[in-house]
Scaffold this active site. Sequence first.
Site, mmCIF file in Angstrom:
data_model
loop_
_atom_site.group_PDB
_atom_site.id
_atom_site.type_symbol
_atom_site.label_atom_id
_atom_site.label_comp_id
_atom_site.label_asym_id
_atom_site.label_seq_id
_atom_site.Cartn_x
_atom_site.Cartn_y
_atom_site.Cartn_z
ATOM 1 N N GLY A 52 0.757 -1.253 0.000
ATOM 2 C CA GLY A 52 0.000 0.000 0.000
ATOM 3 C C GLY A 52 0.786 1.301 0.000
ATOM 4 O O GLY A 52 0.203 2.362 0.190
ATOM 5 N N ASP A 90 -8.811 -9.916 -8.230
ATOM 6 C CA ASP A 90 -7.853 -10.222 -9.284
ATOM 7 C C ASP A 90 -8.149 -9.263 -10.443
ATOM 8 O O ASP A 90 -9.292 -9.213 -10.916
ATOM 9 C CB ASP A 90 -8.056 -11.681 -9.729
ATOM 10 C CG ASP A 90 -6.985 -12.149 -10.693
ATOM 11 O OD1 ASP A 90 -6.402 -11.306 -11.402
ATOM 12 O OD2 ASP A 90 -6.739 -13.360 -10.755
ATOM 13 N N LYS A 158 4.400 -0.729 -14.488
ATOM 14 C CA LYS A 158 5.700 -1.402 -14.368
ATOM 15 C C LYS A 158 5.799 -2.587 -15.331
ATOM 16 O O LYS A 158 4.870 -3.363 -15.457
ATOM 17 C CB LYS A 158 5.878 -1.901 -12.938
ATOM 18 C CG LYS A 158 7.199 -2.630 -12.708
ATOM 19 C CD LYS A 158 7.509 -2.784 -11.263
ATOM 20 C CE LYS A 158 6.660 -3.870 -10.628
ATOM 21 N NZ LYS A 158 6.965 -3.957 -9.184
HETATM 22 C C1 SAM Z 1 5.407 -4.869 -6.111
HETATM 23 S S1 SAM Z 1 3.830 -5.210 -5.400
HETATM 24 C C2 SAM Z 1 3.081 -3.630 -5.349
HETATM 25 C C3 SAM Z 1 3.631 -2.706 -4.282
HETATM 26 C C4 SAM Z 1 2.773 -1.481 -4.126
HETATM 27 N N1 SAM Z 1 2.872 -0.597 -5.295
HETATM 28 C C5 SAM Z 1 3.124 -0.660 -2.917
HETATM 29 O O1 SAM Z 1 3.501 0.492 -3.093
HETATM 30 O O2 SAM Z 1 3.011 -1.165 -1.798
HETATM 31 C C6 SAM Z 1 2.974 -5.987 -6.717
HETATM 32 C C7 SAM Z 1 1.553 -6.384 -6.392
HETATM 33 O O3 SAM Z 1 0.886 -6.850 -7.576
HETATM 34 C C8 SAM Z 1 -0.137 -7.723 -7.131
HETATM 35 N N2 SAM Z 1 -0.699 -8.525 -8.217
HETATM 36 C C9 SAM Z 1 -0.070 -9.399 -9.028
HETATM 37 N N3 SAM Z 1 -0.933 -9.971 -9.879
HETATM 38 C C10 SAM Z 1 -2.152 -9.438 -9.616
HETATM 39 C C11 SAM Z 1 -3.463 -9.620 -10.174
HETATM 40 N N4 SAM Z 1 -3.680 -10.486 -11.156
HETATM 41 N N5 SAM Z 1 -4.485 -8.891 -9.669
HETATM 42 C C12 SAM Z 1 -4.277 -8.018 -8.656
HETATM 43 N N6 SAM Z 1 -3.066 -7.805 -8.085
HETATM 44 C C13 SAM Z 1 -2.020 -8.508 -8.555
HETATM 45 C C14 SAM Z 1 0.574 -8.563 -6.088
HETATM 46 O O4 SAM Z 1 -0.352 -9.216 -5.245
HETATM 47 C C15 SAM Z 1 1.442 -7.533 -5.368
HETATM 48 O O5 SAM Z 1 0.842 -7.071 -4.192
#
Ligand code: SAM
Length: 201
Positions: A52, A90, A158
């Site tokens: 978050g 998702d 990203k």
């Molecule tokens: C690098 S983290 C994000 C960190 C966030 N920007 C922060 O500032 O705390 C990447 C996130 O992408 C989410 N993610 C990956 N695939 C996803 C999907 N299909 N739907 C929703 N979230 C997804 C993961 O659960 C993870 O929490």
Amino acid sequence: MSYNPYLDNYYSKEAKRQGYRARSVFKLKEIQDKLHIIKKGDIILDLGSAPGSFIQYLSKIVGPKGFVLGIDIQKIDSINQKNTHLLQKDIVDIVPSDPDIIKVLPEKIRSFDVITADLAPMTSGIKDLDHERSIELNRKAFEIATWYLKPNGTIISKLFEGSDTQAFEQEIAPNFSILKRYKPKATRKKSKEWYLVAKKK
Ligand SMILES: C[S@@+](CC[C@H](N)C(=O)[O-])C[C@H]1O[C@@H](n2cnc3c(N)ncnc32)[C@H](O)[C@@H]1O
């Protein structure tokens, strides 16, 4: 430039010191300091939000007249800011006029000024596979942007670099113009990730 563990450590410590949940925030902050994309009062969609830190930062920029909706497949612990809403979902399941999204948006609002997408697949360590999964997530994020981003709105997303990056950029070209490909200093030097900043046509 070679991998610098001291710089990595610096960002992690600094995130903790400033009360952010992740060091990722400094990547968004660098992009914002350079390009000034997010404005006070903006309505923002943040895809892949957990834990978050992006939402914490975005909530401060947009202020009480703005709004940030954070979506992640994992649970995001409450941010305790009135201008935020968190959804466990998702992103693959998001559809146009999605009732889960529409019902939590402030009255009369149906689209976003900015979409941030810091999505990361479960990394396998296999470079090509991680790249392929990252492209798939981006394909969905940009599809969501075609439905939910205002015309001239910006998406910051990203990507994990790889052989399909150029083809992906060509794929989105009819609907988006690329403003910048950005690799923030706060990105781990070993990492293949960078951010695509694009404007909806
Ligand atoms: C690098 S983290 C994000 C960190 C966030 N920007 C922060 O500032 O705390 C990447 C996130 O992408 C989410 N993610 C990956 N695939 C996803 C999907 N299909 N739907 C929703 N979230 C997804 C993961 O659960 C993870 O929490």
